[in-house]
Scaffold this active site. Structure first.
Site, PDB file in Angstrom:
ATOM      1  N   ARG A  74       0.834  -1.238  -0.145  1.00 51.02           N
ATOM      2  CA  ARG A  74      -0.068  -0.034  -0.084  1.00 51.02           C
ATOM      3  C   ARG A  74       0.660   1.252   0.074  1.00 51.02           C
ATOM      4  O   ARG A  74       1.753   1.518   0.815  1.00 51.02           O
ATOM      5  CB  ARG A  74      -0.926   0.011   1.204  1.00 51.02           C
ATOM      6  N   HIS A 118      -2.860  10.866   0.870  1.00 52.95           N
ATOM      7  CA  HIS A 118      -2.388  10.808   2.346  1.00 52.95           C
ATOM      8  C   HIS A 118      -1.504  12.089   2.750  1.00 52.95           C
ATOM      9  O   HIS A 118      -0.424  12.229   3.105  1.00 52.95           O
ATOM     10  CB  HIS A 118      -1.216   9.575   2.264  1.00 52.95           C
ATOM     11  N   GLU A 163      -7.375   8.536   6.415  1.00 57.85           N
ATOM     12  CA  GLU A 163      -7.432   9.272   7.906  1.00 57.85           C
ATOM     13  C   GLU A 163      -8.148  10.486   7.831  1.00 57.85           C
ATOM     14  O   GLU A 163      -7.298  11.384   8.019  1.00 57.85           O
ATOM     15  CB  GLU A 163      -6.494   9.093   8.714  1.00 57.85           C
ATOM     16  N   ASN A 288      -7.324   1.584  10.028  1.00 60.24           N
ATOM     17  CA  ASN A 288      -6.024   1.792  10.541  1.00 60.24           C
ATOM     18  C   ASN A 288      -6.187   1.845  12.127  1.00 60.24           C
ATOM     19  O   ASN A 288      -6.747   2.401  12.781  1.00 60.24           O
ATOM     20  CB  ASN A 288      -5.464   3.390  10.274  1.00 60.24           C
ATOM     21  N   TYR A 290      -4.297   1.596  15.721  1.00 65.71           N
ATOM     22  CA  TYR A 290      -3.080   1.683  16.746  1.00 65.71           C
ATOM     23  C   TYR A 290      -3.137   1.306  18.159  1.00 65.71           C
ATOM     24  O   TYR A 290      -2.367   0.617  18.949  1.00 65.71           O
ATOM     25  CB  TYR A 290      -2.326   2.914  16.572  1.00 65.71           C
ATOM     26  N   GLU A 348      -3.425  -0.307   8.133  1.00 64.97           N
ATOM     27  CA  GLU A 348      -2.366   0.189   8.918  1.00 64.97           C
ATOM     28  C   GLU A 348      -2.290  -0.458  10.349  1.00 64.97           C
ATOM     29  O   GLU A 348      -3.522  -0.379  10.911  1.00 64.97           O
ATOM     30  CB  GLU A 348      -2.012   1.846   9.099  1.00 64.97           C
TER      31      GLU A 348
HETATM   32  C1  BGC Z   1      -0.886   7.440   9.206  1.00 67.30           C
HETATM   33  C2  BGC Z   1       0.543   7.243   9.192  1.00 67.30           C
HETATM   34  C3  BGC Z   1       1.616   7.500  10.417  1.00 67.30           C
HETATM   35  C4  BGC Z   1       1.026   6.451  11.253  1.00 67.30           C
HETATM   36  C5  BGC Z   1       1.789   6.445  12.582  1.00 67.30           C
HETATM   37  C6  BGC Z   1      -1.320   6.998  10.920  1.00 67.30           C
HETATM   38  O1  BGC Z   1      -1.814   7.804  11.386  1.00 67.30           O
HETATM   39  O2  BGC Z   1      -1.612   7.272   8.162  1.00 67.30           O
HETATM   40  O3  BGC Z   1       0.910   8.186   8.044  1.00 67.30           O
HETATM   41  O4  BGC Z   1       2.929   7.579  10.323  1.00 67.30           O
HETATM   42  O5  BGC Z   1      -0.381   6.595  11.687  1.00 67.30           O
HETATM   43  O6  BGC Z   1       1.457   7.592  13.511  1.00 67.30           O
END
Ligand code: BGC
Length: 475
Positions: A74, A118, A163, A288, A290, A348
């Site tokens: 991607r 992006h 995002e 995405n 995290y 992501e």
């Molecule tokens: C984004 C990336 C970023 C990653 C880590 C996402 O918010 O798409 O560009 O590097 O998270 O912060």
């Protein structure tokens, strides 16, 4: 249980973060090029002029992907390489770069997933109001057509926006990211224009024959820290502001009910015709993920007035994000339950941890990243077991890169990049990921590697009570 046949294993990057040479071959500057060149706005004064020098090392990087066993990649296109002024004449040499990339990927047997936007809006469009100007919806659609005209014969998966929440919140409301505005009142309009742009770009791509068009949203499960009504209400506001603001209108044609309260007087009445247009069929959702956020009410934390609270005894990444994989499974289930059985890709997922500053004996040891990936992949597997149609997983990121305003201080890569020499060295997590891909996930052990807060607390209680028992039997 393993992963379904045909599950797509990949890694992700974005143009500004890896390419460098932002003005090469006739490209126009982007808001990121401008922002990063403004003194004081990026850590270490990072400009992105070189980044990972992927613009010149693309063939080497595709070879690296092949060595990692990736099935998909991607990447994003820098709009200003294609249309230096954002609209108007196409810059052939800029498109040539992506044309060569897509050909190389095909030779390597790696499927491309292309993100149109992006975060690197052409600076010329920012001068015309950027995401505050409603015309941006047509600008994105025209740009989508230009990219599709050249690459559409070889690219089968398209993402309009990456995002949108970060574009709105980071770019316009809180301002830590380009273009760096800090105006709460701009948020609602920017969100609305992002949605219109997604709808028009999707329609444009479909009209050109693209069959697989989606959007990548960053979602963060919000959990109330207590059951006090004010914390519960704050959590609902935070959830609306970040998680439902884009998907509710796209799927249900309406904004979450909490948003007028979040945005206050700046929340306009949107035309029904706009909401009808925004409600579009999306072929897939890119998720995405995290971290999650445990929230309390905080009137000072505008606009959503919810503050995240740190969880004691729990691992955090270098970004200050809690590591909490179980929420990931629940998130994918929530997306399915709220928005329907639309295919999901994890577009992501990954972590920045402290990696040794140097490569020692040809190795970069990154056990925390391996543990993070391991546990989050188990969460994906659990979501699939719960019936969610997850089609693929893209690790963030292929390479250590420019983490926006954090410069090169936050490393997310499966591959270490020495920013002095630009040498690439696959980390141990890359070898781990290769094993996962080769076995289609079968090599993942069932037990999570990072204990959850609950497990840590339970074991602390157990230790405390056995110490107490031992003390009383000694007495
Ligand atoms: C984004 C990336 C970023 C990653 C880590 C996402 O918010 O798409 O560009 O590097 O998270 O912060």
């Amino acid at each position: 249980m393993s992963f379904p046949d045909g599950f797509l294993w990949g890694a992700a990057t974005s143009a500004f973060q890896i390419e460098g040479s932002p003005l090469a071959d006739g490209a126009g500057p982007s808001i990121w090029q401008r922002f990063a060149r403004t003194p004081g706005l990026t850590v270490g004064g990072e400009t992105g002029d070189v980044a990972c020098d992927h613009y010149h090392r693309m063939p080497e990087d595709v070879a690296l992907m092949q060595r990692l066993g990736l099935q998909a990649y991607r990447f994003s296109v820098n709009w200003g390489r294609v249309l230096p002024d954002g609209t108007g004449a196409v810059n052939g040499p800029g498109l040539d770069f992506y044309d060569r990339l897509v050909d190389r990927l095909a030779e390597a047997g790696i499927e491309p997933m292309l993100t149109l936007y992006h975060w690197d809006l052409p600076a010329a469009l920012d001068d015309r109001g950027g995401w505050l100007n409603r015309d941006v919806a047509d600008w994105l659609a025209d740009y989508a057509r230009a990219v599709h005209a050249r690459l559409g014969d070889r690219v089968s998966r398209w993402i309009t926006l990456n995002e949108p929440w970060v574009v709105m919140d980071g770019g316009y409301v809180r301002g830590g990211l380009a273009p760096g505005h800090r105006v709460h009142a701009e948020g609602a309009m920017v969100a609305h224009h992002l949605l219109l742009a997604h709808a028009r770009a999707t329609a444009a791509l479909r009209a050109e024959g693209a069959g697989n068009v989606g959007i990548a949203v960053n979602l963060e499960p919000k959990v109330a820290a207590t059951d006090k009504p004010e914390d519960v209400a704050a959590t609902a506001r935070a959830d609306a502001y970040m998680n439902r603001i884009f998907l509710d209108p796209i799927v249900h044609g309406r904004y979450p009910e909490e948003l007028p309260e979040v945005f206050g007087a700046s929340w306009p009445t949107f035309a029904d015709a706009d909401l009808d247009e925004i409600r579009t069929e999306t072929d897939f959702f890119g998720i995405n993920y995290y971290t999650r956020a445990v929230c309390v009410d905080d009137p000072d934390d505008a606009p959503e007035r919810a503050r995240r609270v740190r969880q004691p005894r729990h691992p955090y990444t270098e970004m200050g994000w809690e590591v909490y994989a179980p929420a990931f499974r629940d998130l994918m289930v929530w997306v399915r339950d709220r928005y329907g059985d639309i295919p999901q890709y994890v577009t992501e997922n990954g972590a920045s941890f402290y990696d040794p500053p140097q490569v020692v004996g040809g190795e970069v040891s990154d056990p925390m990243r391996i543990a993070y990936l391991h546990d989050h992949l188990l969460a994906v597997r659990d979501a699939i077991a719960a019936g969610v149609d997850v089609r693929g997983y893209f690790a963030w990121s292929l390479l250590d890169n420019v983490e926006w305003s954090q410069g090169t201080t936050k490393r997310f890569g499966l591959v270490h990049v020495d920013f002095e020499t630009l040498a690439r060295t696959p980390k141990q997590s890359a070898a781990f990921y290769r094993e996962v891909i080769d076995s289609n996930g079968a090599c993942l052990a069932d037990a999570p590697r990072i204990p959850t807060t609950e497990a840590v607390v339970a074991s602390a209680h157990q230790t405390a009570s056995s110490l107490q028992e031992a003390a009383s039997s000694n007495a």
